[in-house]
Design a protein around this motif. Sequence first.
Motif: not given
Length: 473
Positions: A375-388, A408-412, A423-427, A438-442
């Motif tokens: 559930a938390y991941n869903c919200l983290v991903d949504a916030l990132c997609k809305f640039q929040e 992965t959601s946060l880094v992307h 992003a590098s700090k959280f990675l 994910l490799a794409s985020a790296k």
Amino acid sequence: MPAWCSKGSGAMARGRGRWLLPTRLLNVSLAALCRGGSLAAAESVLVDAIRLGLPPDVVTYNTLLAAHCRAAGLEAGLAVMGRMREAGVEPDAVTYNSLIAGAARRGLPIHALDLFDEMLRAGIAPDSWSYNPLMHCLFRSGHPEDAYRVFADMAEKGIAPCDTTYNTLLDGMFRAGYAMNAYRMFRYLQRAGLPVSIVTYNTMINGLCSSGKVGYARMVLRELGRTDHAPNIITYTAVMKCCFKYGRFEQGLDTFLSLLDRGYISDVYPYCTVISALVKKGRLGEANNYCDLMLQNGSRLDSVCYNTLIHMRCQEGKLDDAFELVSMMEDGGLESDEYTFAILVNGLCKMGHIEAAEKQLFYMEIKGMQSNVVAYNCLVDALCKFQEVDAAIRLLQCMKLKDDFTYTSLVHGLCRVGRYHMASKFLRICLREGNNVLASAKRAVIAGLRSSGFKNDLRKVRVALNMAKLLRP
């Protein structure tokens, strides 16, 4: 009060043998009350019987003990054994078998083993029903080697396994990931002429399907068709799930329709299986049709089925209907679980209702489900997609558990808004905690750091990635 408890039965008070029939009637009455869930009434009858001088025996106490174990857990069963001893009635193998089964139901392997040892110290010989729940408990608790040692000990003592013993062993092997060992054991049972019931075949078909051994499962299913055992709803539902899981969708749907045509479907589980598969395929119209049919048949829904329907409504964007189903579920005495909340939060996020999703998380925490990482991941991903992304970072810092998807959601998200340093700090934090992205985020982090000229950060990320490779098991 039962007729045998009347004062007229006092004429039988002379000589212990004369109590035999009334005690049997007492035990029959208690068993009926316990089966009906009327434990308080059963206890009341026992008190009346003792007050009238009717002596309870080991069967009386074993009946109550088993019922208390099922209804309230191991402690309640142990309390009955204490009362039993106070009354001068010694426990027997049935007593300990019920207690071991009670410990197994609660997933308490140490308690189950202690009770087994206590039984041996008391000089009570165990039977197959002493070993079966012990094996089951050890398998379910993630101790397959210990469970197999229990089986070996049973063989050494010359105690003949029953079909439940073998079914427990086969199921445990599948759960522990030893699918082919289970298959070889099944073949041994057949060669030795040992009991192979429909339950055994269902265990094999379900276990092989779940392990991805579809060819072996089909072979066992064909063999079942040549035996005297008739495949039942459990058999076909296992096959149906297997077809859906491994991309044979039409075969799975045909299996369901053939069950429907023959009138074999008597509960909600096959319906939920096919509805869930149709939702995943995007065939929501058909899913709705089977949902209506299921409800028309008067099927009583459980929480799994409600979650399937709530997920379907969220996929359709019908959030009002989804929340109506939640209310129906709770009004019917079922609790929303972590899957319910994950489905609702995800549905709200997909529709852009971020504040409502946050409220659902808050309500979830009030109910004590703070570790629901999905559930938390869903919200983290949504916030990132809305640039929040700042809100996403604050949410991540509140999370007790994080996984690969969280980072992965946060880094992307940070890369999308050009915040490559963060992003590098959280990675690096992610890699230090033993997670991965994910490799794409790296690639996005490395490309962003390079284009932005963050050479020091780029070096640190490469070192962290190399260290993670070395430490990976």
